[in-house]
Design an enzyme around this catalytic site. Structure first.
Site, PDB file in Angstrom:
ATOM      1  N   HIS A 162       0.824  -1.207   0.000  1.00  0.00           N
ATOM      2  CA  HIS A 162       0.000   0.000   0.000  1.00  0.00           C
ATOM      3  C   HIS A 162       0.861   1.261   0.000  1.00  0.00           C
ATOM      4  CE1 HIS A 162      -3.678   2.089   0.212  1.00  0.00           C
ATOM      5  NE2 HIS A 162      -4.308   1.358   1.098  1.00  0.00           N
ATOM      6  N   ASP A 382      -7.447  -9.621 -19.225  1.00  0.00           N
ATOM      7  CA  ASP A 382      -7.314 -10.754 -20.143  1.00  0.00           C
ATOM      8  C   ASP A 382      -5.861 -10.853 -20.604  1.00  0.00           C
ATOM      9  OD1 ASP A 382      -7.368 -12.592 -22.193  1.00  0.00           O
ATOM     10  OD2 ASP A 382      -8.781 -11.471 -23.454  1.00  0.00           O
TER      11      ASP A 382
END
Length: 445
Positions: A162, A382
């Site tokens: 983070h 994808d």
């Protein structure tokens, strides 16, 4: 060894370095003030793909791995801080040390993992050392795992620090990586060319003060909790929106507003039953992406926060909660709308101060945290063999989970909402049996 961990038959680790060396001018990445504020937790995100189709269906596992490794190396050229080393709470030395990449085999079908009602089995698709030490891990700032299932399906997971960025940064990283993997010989340009210039908008504190920068809202306390997933279908979401429209002045409620308000309402209602008492005063914290007004290609922690307070049972009405959320959100947007660059940090710190003061001054109140990735194209990731069947949202697998944390994402068809929530076990038992919740939300198991 637990029965779950016995499912893992092999683990291989590699180090993937950026395809091109990071220019000297970019070698020192200064953390912004907001980067300095967040804890060093690693945010997990996993994408599940069924048995690979088309030209990939008969490729051996090592070819799939090499395809991902080469494209990961190329995308790290753009997201170079992830391949560097954190220098205290001041900067990242972008030294191209690389990122850890694990390859595993799991002796069970993919659907057995992501159809599990709780999240214990989900941890198998993440690197073990990271998921067990999310707040203290000292390896690379980004860690990845390719998991092969017995059915032929795969999972691709990442755990990203983070300190380097927020959910928006991570989502862009994954889509950029997938674009390169899908078109390895093409010069196709990803629509968002990342810039790690958050410190320009949110200047860091002085070096000697950096270790003291923290915020209780961004570094939540860890407690023993359980996590569970639910889904709200398109028709149920439409019904909730109709209720809000009929009973309030908000005529265009967003998915995030409606679902957040509904979950907040049901969590408060079931907590009341657990304690056999009147409603416990509660706070809802909602993270806000600041792109815009900041450029969409700005990476890092570029978020603000707003809160609403609920003290009495009459304030629990769904339409009223949505109205409060809309009012607070519009006020925050207005503050940033015409802000000068030098005003961005003071405005943001004031938002966090207000939220923190509400909590400190009302320490007996329950706090519910909401983060939404709705509208972000998670299901477009994808790599060349089709879109994911399932995306497991961040923070749902924190170890231990963050109490009263809710993460919202689009479903695969982009007309419903998938959500994960973490609560104390006794609160979850009441929450998951709530009849009003189950009228609109279905457990994802």
């Amino acid at each position: 060894m637990s029965s779950v961990s016995r499912l893992v038959s092999s683990v291989c680790k590699k180090i993937i370095k950026p395809y091109s060396p990071t220019p000297i001018s970019l070698r020192c990445h200064k953390l912004s003030y907001l980067d300095q504020m967040v804890g060093g937790i690693y945010i997990p995100l996993a994408f599940f793909y069924p048995k690979l189709s088309n030209t990939w269906s008969n490729k051996p596992n090592n070819v799939v791995s090499q395809h991902l490794e080469k494209s990961l190396s190329k995308v790290l050229t753009y997201y170079y801080p992830f391949a560097g080393k954190l220098n205290d709470n001041i900067s990242i030395d972008c030294n191209d040390n690389g990122v850890e990449f694990f390859i595993t085999k799991i002796n069970c079908p993919m659907f057995e993992i992501f159809n599990h009602p709780y999240f214990e089995k989900h941890n198998l698709v993440y690197p073990t050392e990271v998921i067990n030490n999310q707040y203290t891990y000292e390896g690379s700032l980004a860690v990845f795992q390719l998991t092969h299932f017995s059915c032929g399906g795969i999972a691709i997971s990442m755990c990203l620090s983070h300190k380097v960025g927020d959910g928006y940064t991570f989502g862009n990283f994954m889509n950029h990586w997938a674009t390169i993997a899908r078109n390895p010989l093409s010069s196709e340009i990803y629509p968002i060319s990342p810039k790690f210039d958050g410190s320009f908008y949110f200047p860091p504190t002085k070096d000697e003060d950096s270790s003291n920068v923290s915020n209780n809202n961004i570094v939540p306390q860890r407690e023993e909790c359980v996590s569970k997933g639910f889904s709200i279908s398109s028709s149920k979401l439409t019904a909730l929106k109709a209720r809000v429209i009929n009973e309030s002045k908000v005529q265009n409620p967003s998915d995030t507003e409606v679902v957040s308000a509904f979950l907040y309402q049901r969590a408060m209602a079931t907590k009341k039953l657990v304690n056999s008492s009147s409603i416990r005063p509660s706070l809802l914290h909602q993270a806000v992406n600041l792109r815009p007004p900041l450029p969409k290609n700005t990476m890092g922690n570029i978020c603000s926060l707003f809160s609403i307070l609920t003290k009495e049972e009459k304030e629990m009405d769904l339409a009223q909660v949505v109205s409060k959320l809309r009012k607070e959100k519009e006020e925050v947007k207005q503050k940033y709308k015409n802000a000068k660059i030098e005003e961005l940090l003071p405005i943001t710190l004031e938002q966090y101060r207000k939220a923190n003061d509400l909590l400190v001054n009302n320490s007996c109140y329950d706090l519910y945290r909401f983060s939404s990735l709705i509208t972000f194209p998670s299901y477009d990731v994808d790599f060349g063999w089709g879109k994911p069947e399932k995306v497991i949202s961040p923070l749902s697998t924190s170890n231990p989970p963050i109490k009263n944390m809710f993460v919202l994402m689009d479903d695969k068809n982009r007309d419903g909402v998938n959500l994960t929530c973490s609560m104390k076990k006794q609160d979850m038992l009441a929450f998951e049996r709530d009849e009003e919740l189950l009228r609109f939300a279905s457990p994802t198991s």
